[in-house]
Design an enzyme around this catalytic site. Sequence first.
Site, short mmCIF file in Angstrom:
data_model
loop_
_atom_site.label_atom_id
_atom_site.label_comp_id
_atom_site.label_asym_id
_atom_site.label_seq_id
_atom_site.Cartn_x
_atom_site.Cartn_y
_atom_site.Cartn_z
N LYS A 201 0.86 -1.19 0.00
CA LYS A 201 0.00 0.00 0.00
C LYS A 201 0.89 1.24 0.00
CE LYS A 201 -3.81 2.19 2.52
NZ LYS A 201 -4.66 2.10 3.72
N LYS A 254 -2.11 -1.68 -3.83
CA LYS A 254 -2.96 -0.48 -3.81
C LYS A 254 -2.07 0.76 -3.85
CE LYS A 254 -6.41 1.94 -0.99
NZ LYS A 254 -7.12 1.99 0.31
#
Length: 330
Positions: A201, A254
């Site tokens: 992330k 992500k």
Amino acid sequence: MSFPLVRNRRLRSSAALRNMVREHTVTLDDLLYPIFVTHGTNIKEEISSMPGVYHFSLDRLEEEICEIVELGLPAIVLFGVPHEKDAHASSAYDPNGIVQQASRLIKTWAPELLIVADTCLCQFTDHGHCGVVHYDEAKGRAEVLNDASLELLVKTAVSQAEAGADIIAPSNMMDGFVYAIRQGLDEAGYEQVPIMSYSVKYASSFYGPFREAAHSTPQFGDRKTYQMDPANVREALREAESDVAEGADMLMVKPALAYMDVVRALREKFNLPLVVYNVSGEYSLVKAAAMQGWVDEKSIVMETMTGFKRAGADMIITYFAKDIARWLRN
């Protein structure tokens, strides 16, 4: 010399032939749809920076769930927007917290719909960070404490599983979060509940609209001490490797669109199911351009989804999921 014996255009000569030799396809089973639930009554409030995406109060949630089921989508990702926040995110692990209440209701309306519970603290803390914050006087700055944050994340994950979440999806990027949550779930009797880890992330500028949606903007500083530097790929492999060793059942990258190389790198190294998150900024950019008539929304969305699959994604979290379901049906 291959030409004229080899003519690659032969396999592109008709729609039927192109469909037969297509290497990657997008199906309903690939898609997870994010939902934002909040307290209050009769709330279906469009998020201004994300056209077509709403905050739902619990009394308006059933209509949305019924539509999702009718469209054939298999799973949702559940985000809670609480009315009360504090320094220790107590509403995140409250048995009667907004995510817990929503999960129990959804399971009565649609027991087969998979609930993926986002397991983080940022939208539940008054400071907007994904963990416990401590002010270090010697250093003259606030720091997010790793191990103290793990304790709260475990309590949150267990509470979500107790409420009916089918999958726990921790998104906090604390060191050791997969191991801690796996241990906590197992000790609580939820050893069969899988963990979809936000393994990679990045501290991305593509999250802007989400922070309006989740009311989770940090009140000071940023998240760069725990979310990843967008310049790094080898670090992504280390993060994912740690999560695999700690017991993750699925890995995630992500954001997705600007990190296709990272998706491919994880796909080539790991055999676990791989998820990508087509994040809010990616969604809003396409929506804004489509509203201006600058791009064909359906074409550009489907091309993007196919790109995620081609890069190696098995599943896609996307705010376009309902639109894609309608397009696939037609």
